[in-house]
Motif scaffolding. Structure first.
Motif, short mmCIF file in Angstrom:
data_model
loop_
_atom_site.label_atom_id
_atom_site.label_comp_id
_atom_site.label_asym_id
_atom_site.label_seq_id
_atom_site.Cartn_x
_atom_site.Cartn_y
_atom_site.Cartn_z
N TRP A 1 41.18 24.02 3.82
CA TRP A 1 41.12 22.55 3.94
C TRP A 1 41.23 22.16 5.41
N PHE A 2 40.22 22.55 6.15
CA PHE A 2 40.19 22.28 7.58
C PHE A 2 39.58 20.91 7.85
N VAL A 3 40.18 20.18 8.79
CA VAL A 3 39.65 18.89 9.22
C VAL A 3 39.37 18.90 10.72
N ASP A 4 40.39 19.20 11.52
CA ASP A 4 40.26 19.19 12.97
C ASP A 4 41.44 19.96 13.53
N TRP A 5 41.33 20.43 14.77
CA TRP A 5 42.46 21.10 15.41
C TRP A 5 43.36 20.02 16.00
N ASP A 6 44.31 19.56 15.21
CA ASP A 6 45.20 18.47 15.59
C ASP A 6 46.58 19.04 15.88
N PRO A 7 47.00 19.14 17.15
CA PRO A 7 48.31 19.73 17.45
C PRO A 7 49.47 18.99 16.80
N ALA A 8 49.31 17.71 16.51
CA ALA A 8 50.39 16.95 15.89
C ALA A 8 50.67 17.41 14.46
N THR A 9 49.70 18.08 13.84
CA THR A 9 49.90 18.60 12.49
C THR A 9 49.72 20.11 12.50
N LEU B 1 34.80 20.10 34.22
CA LEU B 1 34.29 21.39 33.77
C LEU B 1 32.77 21.50 33.83
N GLY B 2 32.08 20.37 33.73
CA GLY B 2 30.62 20.42 33.60
C GLY B 2 30.17 20.77 32.19
N THR B 3 31.12 20.94 31.28
CA THR B 3 30.88 21.19 29.87
C THR B 3 31.93 20.41 29.10
N ILE B 4 31.87 20.49 27.76
CA ILE B 4 32.87 19.82 26.92
C ILE B 4 33.51 20.89 26.05
N PRO B 5 34.84 21.05 26.13
CA PRO B 5 35.51 22.15 25.44
C PRO B 5 35.70 21.90 23.95
N GLU B 6 36.27 22.90 23.30
CA GLU B 6 36.44 22.87 21.84
C GLU B 6 37.60 21.99 21.41
N ARG B 7 38.70 22.07 22.11
CA ARG B 7 39.95 21.51 21.59
C ARG B 7 40.50 20.42 22.49
N THR B 8 41.72 19.98 22.18
CA THR B 8 42.37 18.98 23.00
C THR B 8 42.93 19.58 24.28
N ASN B 9 42.96 20.90 24.38
CA ASN B 9 43.33 21.58 25.61
C ASN B 9 42.18 22.51 25.99
N GLU B 10 42.40 23.33 27.00
CA GLU B 10 41.31 24.18 27.50
C GLU B 10 41.60 25.66 27.32
#
Length: 411
Positions: free
Chosen positions: A247-255, A384-393
């Protein structure tokens, strides 16, 4: 790995910048052994400094000379060798022949920076398919596919690759389960079911045009009624999903940033319900009960991901887009804006789901949406010149699901 991580005395490292994140092939000439450590970051310690990078172990060993088998993703190659004996390394870049559209220059330079970062992501993540990221895996995750397809159509005329990806994923459909595989094609993992990614696939097929891809259209038209018959109870998706579904939605560090992304036990969530409702609505099929949705997920200010859970920006954005005529929509958008102003959207929402937040804010005003996009995507794209996957790098820096924003910015 231990040699690379520690770089003991008697070894040297020469780092080569290949210019951009993409697939590369290498040939080596020298008179001694060496290691090629492939990376997206320019320092050796940073290459092995996070669990996400370290676990890929993208290292080739060459003794004297040769051409390591296959293609490796990244921008940098750290060549570990004996001091004073650096080998000669030649690299070839492989890029899908994307035919870029000639777009008018954006009025705001931040928009141009974000669009260029999206192009760079596509160079890294399009290779005969719409893939996750070139440095880690070449499989197509269905949630990524929708975002990459949007960006390809917005920025290039090479949308044949979108059709190919839709056909490949459609081939994984299992009517006994009622879903496409969450990742395809891949030799492993198999039987990976992410319920929210199946309606995401349906939406990707609908947005590309059901008349253009009959195989994908068949999956859409067969599976959505099957979902209603098999999974809907009391007006919501509640029962019958395969055991062990992710049940994946997003990589949310708060949850916890984990696969369930929810405070309770895994099970149907607001985002999966919203995606399903939106897909059905777009082709005129009955789906879920909006009143039951509000009863289960509305908190009075926003939407929660699971009944009884905390307010979720992911659930709130998905709900606004799925139920644009809801009496709750205005309050939900205001909550998203308050969360953004408080810096909490940036902490909890990846570039993937920020597309949904931006579109939800856009139901209030184009100006507010543009402001959110520039503030959320602009700094990282410039750095970065790109857009990363997560809320951090600490994971991939050029990711397939991070580019849906191109469809907002490109005219």
């Amino acid at each position: 790995e231990e040699v690379v991580a520690g770089l003991p005395a008697g070894l040297a490292c020469t780092t080569l910048d290949l210019g951009r994140i993409a697939l590369h092939r290498f040939e080596v000439e020298g008179d001694g052994p060496c290691l090629l450590v492939h990376a997206e970051v320019p320092d050796l310690a940073g290459t092995w400094g996070t669990a996400h990078r370290k676990k890929t172990r993208l290292v080739d060993a060459v003794d004297g000379g040769g051409a390591p088998l296959g293609w490796r993703g990244g921008r940098y190659v750290h060549v570990v060798h004996e001091p004073g004996r650096p080998p000669s390394v030649r690299a070839w870049r492989r890029e899908y022949p994307l035919r870029w559209r000639d777009l008018p220059p954006p009025a705001d330079p931040r928009d141009a920076t974000i669009l260029e970062a999206c192009r760079n992501n596509l160079v890294a993540c399009v290779d005969g398919g719409l893939v996750d990221t070139c440095w880690r895996e070449r499989a197509q995750w269905t949630g990524d596919l929708r975002m990459s397809a949007m960006a390809v159509r917005a920025l290039a005329t090479s949308d044949e690759v979108v059709g190919l990806a839709l056909r490949q994923v459609a081939a994984s459909y299992d009517p006994a389960v009622g879903m496409v595989q969450a990742v395809w094609p891949a030799s492993a993992p198999r039987d990976v079911w992410i319920p929210g990614y199946h309606p995401a696939f349906c939406l990707a097929a609908i947005e590309h045009g059901l008349d253009r891809e009959p195989a994908a259209a068949r999956v859409v038209r067969e599976s959505l009624p099957l979902w209603r018959a098999r999974f809907v109870e009391g007006g919501l998706l509640r029962r019958g999903f395969p055991e062990g579904a992710w049940w994946f939605v997003d990589w949310d560090p708060a949850t916890r940033g984990g696969p369930h992304d929810a405070a309770g036990a895994p099970g149907p969530d607001a985002v999966t319900n919203a995606f399903f409702h939106e897909a059905c609505s777009r082709i005129g099929l009955p789906s879920i009960d909006p009143a039951a949705f509000d009863d289960a997920y509305w908190t009075g200010r926003a939407y929660r991901l699971v009944p009884g859970g905390a307010e979720s920006p992911q659930a709130t954005a998905a709900a606004v887009l799925a139920f644009p005529d809801s009496a709750r929509a205005a309050a939900a958008v205001e909550w998203l804006l308050e969360e953004h102003r408080g810096g909490r959207i940036a902490e909890r929402v990846t570039p993937y789901f920020a597309w949904f937040v931006a579109r939800a804010i856009g139901t209030r005003s184009r100006e507010a949406m543009s402001g959110f996009v520039r503030e959320h995507y602009g700094p990282v794209a410039a750095r970065l010149g790109t857009i990363p996957e997560r809320t951090n790098e600490d994971a991939s820096l050029a990711h397939g699901w991070s580019v849906g924003v191109a469809a907002i910015l490109a005219p």
